[in-house]
Design an enzyme around this catalytic site. Structure first.
Site, PDB file in Angstrom:
ATOM      1  N   TYR A   1       0.852  -1.185   0.000  1.00  0.00           N
ATOM      2  CA  TYR A   1       0.000   0.000   0.000  1.00  0.00           C
ATOM      3  C   TYR A   1       0.886   1.233   0.000  1.00  0.00           C
ATOM      4  O   TYR A   1       1.859   1.294   0.748  1.00  0.00           O
ATOM      5  CB  TYR A   1      -0.899   0.002   1.247  1.00  0.00           C
ATOM      6  CG  TYR A   1      -1.770   1.234   1.374  1.00  0.00           C
ATOM      7  CD1 TYR A   1      -2.870   1.408   0.540  1.00  0.00           C
ATOM      8  CD2 TYR A   1      -1.502   2.215   2.325  1.00  0.00           C
ATOM      9  CE1 TYR A   1      -3.672   2.539   0.647  1.00  0.00           C
ATOM     10  CE2 TYR A   1      -2.307   3.344   2.445  1.00  0.00           C
ATOM     11  CZ  TYR A   1      -3.390   3.504   1.604  1.00  0.00           C
ATOM     12  OH  TYR A   1      -4.180   4.618   1.727  1.00  0.00           O
TER      13      TYR A   1
ATOM     14  N   LYS B   1       4.591   8.906   8.791  1.00  0.00           N
ATOM     15  CA  LYS B   1       4.315   8.234  10.078  1.00  0.00           C
ATOM     16  C   LYS B   1       5.258   8.639  11.210  1.00  0.00           C
ATOM     17  O   LYS B   1       5.120   9.719  11.760  1.00  0.00           O
ATOM     18  CB  LYS B   1       4.302   6.722   9.874  1.00  0.00           C
ATOM     19  CG  LYS B   1       3.193   6.318   8.875  1.00  0.00           C
ATOM     20  CD  LYS B   1       2.663   4.945   9.083  1.00  0.00           C
ATOM     21  CE  LYS B   1       1.661   4.609   8.000  1.00  0.00           C
ATOM     22  NZ  LYS B   1       0.533   3.827   8.393  1.00  0.00           N
TER      23      LYS B   1
ATOM     24  N   ASP C   1       9.420   3.164  -0.554  1.00  0.00           N
ATOM     25  CA  ASP C   1       8.371   3.689   0.322  1.00  0.00           C
ATOM     26  C   ASP C   1       8.723   3.244   1.734  1.00  0.00           C
ATOM     27  O   ASP C   1       8.496   2.103   2.110  1.00  0.00           O
ATOM     28  CB  ASP C   1       7.007   3.155  -0.114  1.00  0.00           C
ATOM     29  CG  ASP C   1       5.894   3.680   0.774  1.00  0.00           C
ATOM     30  OD1 ASP C   1       6.192   4.222   1.855  1.00  0.00           O
ATOM     31  OD2 ASP C   1       4.715   3.531   0.389  1.00  0.00           O
TER      32      ASP C   1
HETATM   33  N1  PMP Z   1       3.018   4.119   2.267  1.00  0.00           N
HETATM   34  C1  PMP Z   1       2.942   3.141   3.171  1.00  0.00           C
HETATM   35  C2  PMP Z   1       3.939   2.024   3.138  1.00  0.00           C
HETATM   36  C3  PMP Z   1       1.929   3.161   4.125  1.00  0.00           C
HETATM   37  O1  PMP Z   1       1.830   2.158   5.001  1.00  0.00           O
HETATM   38  C4  PMP Z   1       1.014   4.241   4.141  1.00  0.00           C
HETATM   39  C5  PMP Z   1      -0.105   4.331   5.157  1.00  0.00           C
HETATM   40  N2  PMP Z   1      -0.456   3.199   5.818  1.00  0.00           N
HETATM   41  C6  PMP Z   1       1.154   5.233   3.185  1.00  0.00           C
HETATM   42  C7  PMP Z   1       2.167   5.151   2.258  1.00  0.00           C
HETATM   43  C8  PMP Z   1       0.226   6.406   3.155  1.00  0.00           C
HETATM   44  O2  PMP Z   1       0.494   7.258   4.223  1.00  0.00           O
HETATM   45  P1  PMP Z   1      -0.631   8.266   4.763  1.00  0.00           P
HETATM   46  O3  PMP Z   1      -1.703   7.437   5.361  1.00  0.00           O
HETATM   47  O4  PMP Z   1       0.126   9.120   5.753  1.00  0.00           O
HETATM   48  O5  PMP Z   1      -1.085   9.068   3.603  1.00  0.00           O
END
Ligand code: PMP
Length: 431
Positions: free
Chosen positions: A145, A268, A240
């Site tokens: 994701y 995060k 990511d």
């Molecule tokens: N990349 C990863 C690996 C994630 O786990 C998440 C959110 N769970 C995101 C991007 C998106 O981040 P946000 O919810 O802060 O937009």
């Protein structure tokens, strides 16, 4: 434990907030529904809900809360920021300090930009890669994701040479056609995709350690192969690290694994619990972005002093000696305790753990890609989740999520959690 107030508040919420929640997984959609618990207060590793039930928390807000809830060092930083003004729309020295801290920890971030969420960070790395290469296509890995922007809400096609399908209504087919999805940990499928699309591929987007179908580590040589094959094709490697950065050590998974991407997306943990995202990478690549380059990215809230100062405070705490070692030891204790209980009561589980993050999968023997995780037993997990919740343990409501430890969990919390798991397994009434 009663949940009457949560039930009432959920009813009220559904009347005014779409679906009653501001992010879909909070609705317990992933565990077949139910009443989400309305939390009232959080401190350290604990939550108290509106019915005054207390929980040990392993959700950690889906990852960011690595130093526990309401840590005084972060709270003070946020208070100081509030008193000095939370939003300027001008540069501040806090941003310089934080960007330098990030680069010192993750040297591939030669140049950094702050944004407001992981979604934004990933979305912009893709734009940078496209601007730099002059190509449009992206390769990603099934089950990972990367936020909710159009381009990454794309599911796998039927093979590595097949383009993706929209995974969400509202994502144009033409955009999904720019994305190729291949299985994680499968070098040959990746090579096949690059052989087929290589000259059109701008970037390869990967979670270096997966956090989104549970904690799944790359097999030996997988990330190195991605780097080599991608670069040979003239494309960029984008990590990511929204979940992974500062989760498994002070720095990124890239430091831990000794593999360097061209671009990295962060989020995060680096906000200490406030909204943040960041992206960065090699200087000449980042120079695609405005005001130096032709690719545009901006943000009214970007680099706001409150998020930045909370992030600095969080990283200061994570820099203390033994922080990660302690989380690793507690993680090991928790993993061993859950295993022992599962063996004693014949509950079929597999645990993937790295440091203070672990996933308990039901009814599956090994998980190294999304298909394995998908085949784990969601109904069994849902039953387990609800039994744990009723006994005061708050997990993420999805079979694909991790349990996150914080620096504030104690051995006593882990022991209590293991006792609770034993209680659930010994009364296992899953039909
Ligand atoms: N990349 C990863 C690996 C994630 O786990 C998440 C959110 N769970 C995101 C991007 C998106 O981040 P946000 O919810 O802060 O937009």
């Amino acid at each position: 434990m009663g949940f009457e107030k949560s039930e009432q508040f959920y009813k009220e919420a559904k009347d005014v907030i779409l679906g009653g929640v501001n992010s879909p997984s909070r609705s317990f959609k992933g565990i077949g529904g139910g009443t989400p618990v309305f939390m009232k207060k959080a401190k350290g590793p604990y939550f108290w809900d509106e019915d005054d039930n207390k929980y040990i928390d392993y959700l950690a807000a889906y990852g960011p809360i690595i130093t526990g809830h309401a840590h005084s060092h972060i709270t003070k930083a946020i208070q100081a920021a509030a008193e000095d003004g939370v939003l300027y729309g001008t540069p501040t020295t806090h941003e310089n300090k934080f960007a330098t801290m990030l680069r010192d920890a993750i040297p591939s971030l030669e140049r950094v930009r702050f944004v407001n969420s992981g979604t934004e960070a990933v979305m912009t790395t893709i734009r940078v890669a496209r601007a730099y290469t002059g190509r449009d296509k992206i390769i990603k890995f099934a089950g990972c994701y990367h936020g909710h922007s159009d381009l990454v809400l794309v599911a796998a096609g039927s093979g590595p040479s097949t383009l993706g399908n929209p995974d969400s209504a509202g994502v144009p087919k033409s955009i999904a056609q720019e994305v190729i999805t291949v299985p994680f940990n499968d070098v040959e499928a990746f090579r096949e995709a690059i052989n087929h699309w290589g000259t059109e591929v701008a970037g390869v987007l990967v979670e270096p350690i997966v956090g989104n179908f549970g904690i799944v580590e790359p097999e030996a040589g997988f990330l190195e192969a991605i780097n080599e094959i991608t670069h040979k094709a003239g494309a960029l490697v984008i990590y990511d690290e929204v979940i992974t950065a500062f989760r498994f050590g002070y720095g990124g998974a890239q430091n831990l694994l000794q593999v360097e991407p061209d671009l990295t997306a962060l989020g995060k943990i680096i906000g200490g619990g406030l909204p943040i995202g960041a992206y960065g990478g090699k200087r000449d690549i980042m120079e695609q972005i405005s005001p130096l380059g032709p690719a545009y990215q901006a943000g009214t809230m970007a680099g706001n002093p409150a998020s930045i100062r909370a992030g600095i405070a969080c990283l200061e705490l994570l820099k203390e000696p033994n922080v990660y070692k302690t989380m690793d030891q507690l993680g090991e204790q928790l993993e061993a305790g859950i295993h022992k209980a599962a063996q004693a009561y014949n509950i079929p589980i597999t645990i993937n753990r790295l440091m203070g993050a672990l996933t308990v999968y039901f009814d599956v023997e090994h998980v190294s890609n999304y298909e394995h995780a998908e085949n784990s037993n969601g109904e069994m997990f849902a039953y387990f989740f609800k039994q744990m919740l009723k006994r005061g343990i708050n997990l993420a409501p999805s079979k694909y999520e991790a349990w996150f430890l914080t620096t504030e969990h104690s051995e006593a919390d882990i022991e209590k959690t293991i006792e609770t798991v034993e209680a659930v397994f010994s009364n296992w009434d899953f039909a």
